[in-house]
Each structure stands twice: as C-alpha cells, then as structure tokens.
Design a protein around this motif. Sequence first.
Motif, PDB file in Angstrom:
ATOM      1  N   ARG A 174       5.222  -5.681  -8.540  1.00 19.90           N
ATOM      2  CA  ARG A 174       4.720  -5.030  -7.500  1.00 19.90           C
ATOM      3  C   ARG A 174       3.796  -3.514  -8.204  1.00 19.90           C
ATOM      4  O   ARG A 174       2.709  -3.300  -8.135  1.00 19.90           O
ATOM      5  N   GLU A 175       4.615  -3.192  -9.131  1.00 19.15           N
ATOM      6  CA  GLU A 175       3.372  -1.837  -9.480  1.00 19.15           C
ATOM      7  C   GLU A 175       2.465  -2.792 -10.461  1.00 19.15           C
ATOM      8  O   GLU A 175       1.476  -1.940 -10.891  1.00 19.15           O
ATOM      9  N   ASP A 190       0.658  -1.363  -0.097  1.00 15.10           N
ATOM     10  CA  ASP A 190      -0.101   0.179  -0.147  1.00 15.10           C
ATOM     11  C   ASP A 190       0.924   1.526   0.344  1.00 15.10           C
ATOM     12  O   ASP A 190       0.346   2.294   0.312  1.00 15.10           O
ATOM     13  N   ARG A 222      -0.715  -3.250  -8.183  1.00 14.76           N
ATOM     14  CA  ARG A 222      -0.582  -1.479  -8.058  1.00 14.76           C
ATOM     15  C   ARG A 222      -1.514  -0.490  -8.692  1.00 14.76           C
ATOM     16  O   ARG A 222      -2.521   0.762  -8.427  1.00 14.76           O
TER      17      ARG A 222
END
Length: 245
Positions: A188-189, A90, A192
């Motif tokens: 990860r991105e 987050d 996200r």
Amino acid sequence: MTTTEFIQFLMERFHIEWKRRDRSGIYGLTQRLLAYNSNKIEGSTLTEEQTASLFDTGTLPKSDDYYRAKDVEEMNGHFLMFNKMLETIDQPLSQELIKQFHYELKSGVFEDRANGYAIGDYKKRPNIVGMYETVLPSKVPEEMGKLLSWYSSQDVTLKILAEFHVRYESIHPFQDGNGRTGRMILFRECLRHNLSPLIIEAAHRPEYLEALKEYRENGSVAKMCSLFHLEQDYYRNRCQYFMEE
C-alpha cells in the motif's frame, strides 16, 4: 513505463477491475500473488493453483489431501484485506486503519476466535517470535503511536519503508497476522509514495527472516532494502504481460 506511470496504470486497473468483479486482469494477478506468497511465508499449505481457484471461483480443486480450514479462511481473509486496502488507499496510515486490515484478514478464522485472540484489535497476551521477545500488550498502543508519528514525518523512500517494516514486526502488535498485515502495508505505502510496489516471494522466506534478524540484532536494514529491490523487480516482471500494447 516510468514508476509513476506504472503506479497510475495499476491504480486505474485495480479500481476498474475490482468494481467490475473482473478477476482476469492485473487486479486478479496481484490478489493471487500477494495472498499466496504472504500466506505461504506463514506456513499455509495451499498451492498457487489452489489459491487461484479459491479467488477465481470460490472453490478448491479435488485433492487426495485434506485442506486445512484455517488456510482457506485466511486466504479468503487476505483477499478481503486487499480490497480494504484499495478502498482506503487515500487515507493516511493510522492505528485504526491497520486494525481494519487485521479485522478483514482474521474475522473469518474460526481457530483464532476459538483461541480467544483479539480480532481487529491489538494483542491481549504476550508473544515471542522465535527467540525474540516482542512488545508487551500494554505497551503496544504507545509503541505503535511512536512508530506512526515517526513515519508520518519522513520523506518516504524504500529505506524508510524497510525501517518501518522491521520496527512494525518487532512490535508485533497483533496476536497473529502481523507479517501479513505488515506486508500489505508495504504494498500500500509503495503505491501511495510513488515507489514501485513489491511482493515478498515465499521462495525468499529465508532471506526475509534473515533480514528481520539483522535488524533485531544489529539495527541494520541493509538486507531488507536489498530484498525489497529484488521483489520490486519480481512484481513488475509479473505485471509486464498486462502492460504490453
């Protein structure tokens, strides 16, 4: 299943299985795939079977060959880096967070510590990639700041991620572990920014290196984007088993 639904499914299962220490589901599959392929790209001698055994049981199967201590230490570090990625999912991407990823990957690697490498911090010595010079240590914080400032202002697409990745690898902020931290950031991105996650296969290492070369020489990310699309399909296909009703 739409991309949004796929990512929601992944995030839910990742957190449930990680907290339960359940290594039999999609969390375990992803840990093994990402660690094996990313380390293999960097020259790890461990096989998929050996990687799975290390993750599942903390042991390695009997072998007539020797195991390289660094390969085992970096594989374990990669598992920890993935957990740190989930723990901090987050948070916006930052220099401090990237350094935390590097620390998880490298803090248990004896050879790097013996060589005096910075662990969880930017490089202290100049390094090159093949025949290409990278950013000098004194300039790394400034260049990483510029990169992250640019990135935070973008509407993130796969092309933007490709550009971020090639620029990150061109800076080469750490003494070692740049590729593995860079590919963890990619995964990860994607999560996200509602993009189907990707894992670059070790079998596609030549295409990956060629894509990095294309950017360094021509400023183009076309080859990297094409590879990313291919690797999105690879990862989703590997996850398909767990998405069956």
